[in-house]
Design an enzyme around this catalytic site. Sequence first.
Site, PDB file in Angstrom:
ATOM      1  CG  HIS A   1      27.487  22.610  22.422  1.00 31.13           C
ATOM      2  ND1 HIS A   1      27.265  21.250  22.525  1.00 31.13           N
ATOM      3  CD2 HIS A   1      26.375  23.252  23.025  1.00 31.13           C
ATOM      4  CE1 HIS A   1      25.924  20.999  22.984  1.00 31.13           C
ATOM      5  NE2 HIS A   1      25.587  22.122  23.296  1.00 31.13           N
TER       6      HIS A   1
ATOM      7  CG  HIS B   1      21.851  25.536  22.006  1.00 33.39           C
ATOM      8  ND1 HIS B   1      21.073  24.452  21.697  1.00 33.39           N
ATOM      9  CD2 HIS B   1      22.883  25.099  22.975  1.00 33.39           C
ATOM     10  CE1 HIS B   1      21.562  23.481  22.137  1.00 33.39           C
ATOM     11  NE2 HIS B   1      22.489  23.553  22.871  1.00 33.39           N
TER      12      HIS B   1
ATOM     13  CG  HIS C   1      22.868  18.318  23.634  1.00 36.42           C
ATOM     14  ND1 HIS C   1      22.659  18.854  22.191  1.00 36.42           N
ATOM     15  CD2 HIS C   1      23.080  19.415  24.410  1.00 36.42           C
ATOM     16  CE1 HIS C   1      22.779  20.120  22.213  1.00 36.42           C
ATOM     17  NE2 HIS C   1      22.875  20.566  23.341  1.00 36.42           N
TER      18      HIS C   1
HETATM   19 NI    NI Z   1      23.576  22.524  24.345  1.00 34.47          NI
END
Ligand code: NI
Length: 421
Positions: free
Chosen positions: A19, A21, A243
């Site tokens: 996880h 970004h 999420h």
């Molecule tokens: Ni996130």
Amino acid sequence: MFVLQEPLKFRPKCRVELHVHLDGAIRYETIWEVMRQKGLKLPGSGSLADLRAAVQVKEPQDLCHFLRGFQIFFPAIVGDLAVIERIAYEFVEDQARESVAYCEARFSPHLLLPNQDTQPNFLQNEGGTRINGSVDGITESHSVSNDEVDVDSILNAVLKGLARGEEDFGTKVRIILCCIRGLSKWSWDVLRLCEEYSNRGVVGIDLAGDEGHSKEGQSAVESPVELAVFEAAKEKGIHRTMHAGEAGPASCVKLAVEVFGAERIGHGYRVIEDENTYQMCLKENIHFEVCPHSSYLTGSIKSLTTNSKRHPVLRFAEDGASFSINSDDPTITSTRLTDEYKLLYKWGFTEAHFSRLNFQGAIHSFLPPEEKKALVELLREVYGIVDYTIPTPTSLSPATTRTPSPPPKPSVTFGTWAERA
Ligand code: NI
């Protein structure tokens, strides 16, 4: 040859990160350089230190506050394929330095399109105006014609950067594409990309964005498009994460698992507020993508309404839940994966916890079976574990693997961010 002098490509790598970004993991130096080149207004005196200070979140507030740093640097990257490829390439190098063997990075290619007519809240200025194109009246000087840039070219630029990075640094990075809450118009196209690029480096779909207005007992009807997209993804064999339970309550986790068919949950901390949902996740072997520093800085830990003043990851560890440790948005938190591990080490995690969570990460990765097997093999080798086979979901029932006399529990309480720091 000393290990530390070994080329990065050949250094042993032992971590799995699921996880992070991609657009929240950009080097400050790169942002600074590109913003200067494009004549974009830099914060403060225009120094690298001031940029870093402006982007970084130091005190917990809420997710919207956490995401505001993106406003500063997004204008530097939107629609610029060369910069996007560079970011992806540098990301692989940074991950290799963090000893990451395998990583799933996520992003929304649609957010990186130039000349959009809509933006999510966190990418809008106070007045709600668009931020791409120009900032404070200073116009960008893109080297690439914006007209030629579409989502496919953005995704291709990322994949190209990752492939070059893998070749040079030996860390494998695959992509999860994000749908964004409140921007349903892109969601079907995200699914199209997931399908079309499934053999070229895209391994799954995500639903990201602010779940802050999600209330207890909300229904799936509030995101009917994403529900249909996730159902179609499941049908097409595309892996799904979501999420949930970060800003939103435990019911969001329940919804993600039971209605959306998510196999993994991004964050999910607040699941422990509802014992039934938590037990269901344990039974279903749902994997939690835990991001320790971000969990504080987004305010999701502060908002926990449980009697125990302990971080949910400690509960996950004690209960044998499946979870991994992740950095989420290193540019915003100013932490790298090693900082996340150090924090958990302070809370009582041992090497055994770390190796277990990396194996769990590998097992719950969205890699195709053969590559997953190879990843587990690689971990076995670096951790020196001789006898380990990939457990099938049925033999991995966390509810039954608790030992009658558990090892001493890491007992750490948390109060304010200051106390914790
Ligand atoms: Ni996130």
